[in-house]
Design an enzyme around this catalytic site. Sequence first.
Site, mmCIF file in Angstrom:
data_model
loop_
_atom_site.group_PDB
_atom_site.id
_atom_site.type_symbol
_atom_site.label_atom_id
_atom_site.label_comp_id
_atom_site.label_asym_id
_atom_site.label_seq_id
_atom_site.Cartn_x
_atom_site.Cartn_y
_atom_site.Cartn_z
ATOM 1 N N CYS A 34 -2.328 47.582 -25.423
ATOM 2 C CA CYS A 34 -1.055 48.114 -25.937
ATOM 3 C C CYS A 34 0.025 48.076 -24.865
ATOM 4 O O CYS A 34 -0.238 47.922 -23.680
ATOM 5 C CB CYS A 34 -1.223 49.579 -26.371
ATOM 6 S SG CYS A 34 -2.479 49.873 -27.613
ATOM 7 N N ARG A 63 -7.836 42.607 -27.772
ATOM 8 C CA ARG A 63 -6.919 42.014 -28.738
ATOM 9 C C ARG A 63 -5.644 42.850 -28.825
ATOM 10 O O ARG A 63 -5.642 44.047 -28.494
ATOM 11 C CB ARG A 63 -7.566 41.895 -30.115
ATOM 12 C CG ARG A 63 -7.886 43.215 -30.779
ATOM 13 C CD ARG A 63 -8.591 43.025 -32.106
ATOM 14 N NE ARG A 63 -8.782 44.285 -32.813
ATOM 15 C CZ ARG A 63 -9.781 45.119 -32.615
ATOM 16 N NH1 ARG A 63 -10.709 44.830 -31.712
ATOM 17 N NH2 ARG A 63 -9.871 46.240 -33.312
ATOM 18 N N CYS A 65 -2.600 45.140 -30.006
ATOM 19 C CA CYS A 65 -2.402 46.247 -30.936
ATOM 20 C C CYS A 65 -1.482 45.808 -32.068
ATOM 21 O O CYS A 65 -0.469 45.148 -31.843
ATOM 22 C CB CYS A 65 -1.785 47.425 -30.184
ATOM 23 S SG CYS A 65 -1.285 48.809 -31.219
ATOM 24 N N ASP A 451 35.675 37.029 -4.258
ATOM 25 C CA ASP A 451 36.267 36.918 -5.586
ATOM 26 C C ASP A 451 37.450 37.878 -5.719
ATOM 27 O O ASP A 451 37.365 39.054 -5.328
ATOM 28 C CB ASP A 451 35.204 37.241 -6.638
ATOM 29 C CG ASP A 451 35.739 37.159 -8.051
ATOM 30 O OD1 ASP A 451 35.810 36.053 -8.593
ATOM 31 O OD2 ASP A 451 36.085 38.223 -8.606
#
Length: 509
Positions: A34, A63, A65, A451
């Site tokens: 998870c 595997r 969630c 800049d």
Amino acid sequence: MHTDTERCVRAVQSKDARFDGVFFTAVRTTRVYCRPSCPVVPPKPENMEFHPSAASCQRAGFRACKRCRPDTSPGSPEWNVRADAVARAMRLIQDGVVDREGVPGLARRLGWSTRQIERQLLAELGAGPLALARAQRAQTARVLIETTSLPLGEIAFAAGFASIRSFNDTVREVFALTPGELRARAARRPADPQDALGPAGTTPPAPGVISLRLPFRAPLEPSNLFGHLAATAVPGVEEWRDGAYRRTLRLPHGHGIAALAPRPGHIACRLSLTDPRDLTHAISRCRRLLDLDADPVAVDDRLRADPLLAPLVDAAPGRRVPGTVDPAEFAVRAVLGQQVSTAAARTHAARLVTAHGVPVEDPEGGLTHLFPAPEALAALDPEALALPRSRRATLLTLVRALADGSLPLGPADDREEARARLLALPGFGPWTTEIIAMRALGDPDAFLAGDLGVRRAAAGLGLPATPAALTARAAHWRPWRAYAVQYLWATDDHPINHLPASPAPATPA
């Protein structure tokens, strides 16, 4: 992070979304992995183990969630901050290089042996390059299964699998569902209007268009991010239409069009691709463009420690650094933008696009061309360029270096080496080099001390206004000086700092 068990447990118990993608929680009792922010009741600490990547979880037999979908977490911000070979390898894998060129191709780009790559990635991520690419293929397959009507056999090869069997086996192993079951589950979910594009969220998807959500770590301040892209959009290549930024993409197997719009908690993304094999690459480009794998909390905490920057951060936390989908394109545009206004830079770029860009069709809007590749610009007649003579020479030197490969600007290229090569080109000074480092190379610590907008903002805040003194003062902001630039720029009322009030499709010059 994943080795600090106590810290990981606290993050899981508090469902802290800041750590999504930084580590993954695998539950020994359920064999599921998870996100740290998974909404289910946290497991007992003794049943948790922590992994640095989804691929590592899959390699260990866990595997994904089905509630928190950890495979769709934002990418780890570590790979954008770090400049070492492992971080460069991860950026290339995310860009789909292993699927297109294999591990030997990855090794060639990094100047490593395949054995070195395998050893280093296993040590840091718990999975080698093939396993990492496999995890990415699984997620690409899931997106295609759930958001398109492509036949499953075509999806297998579009996602990069070598066979239907490996596609079926991988999807079943990673998601505990067959490809057909994934598609059936997606069909039962009601459509979310937040996934659509358009001012009312009702624009219907065109045939062949892939719609998906791009996750990010909150907060995200969209004003300067999308405002910058819209205000500097090159006619024919980019446009702001119906509340979304749209642009054309040059991809390995064809071309595409991306439409991106800010939504609560995600970016709505629609991709129209001439070849679905380019999906992984297109998503990677869009994520880099919008800086979606940043860690805004870490950035803002560092900048907020400076009492002169703190009010700017508190007023609009979560500013991102606008990136690019094509580093070579941005380098050309940076030269065109030297010492001219935003409008003039757009005009110069639009002329190049009209004369040398590849035409494309856009049924949904006003996009007409791909930005010309360096190879198409390398043989330009300098007299055809409406630029000062010195800038013509700078532009032609740049595009020839990009075309012959002597100036690599890809996601795996060494940032300091690229800076040195840029500075060695005629007409390249600190401003041009740093803006390319910031937006094309994705360096979070690039700093534009000279800049004009940065210096003006610095003076207004009581910061040193000279480049040398400001650079010394900005040492406290490292490694996030590129984000400090965004906060400084935002003190001005320039259009780059505001979302367009209404759609403004551009007409090619």
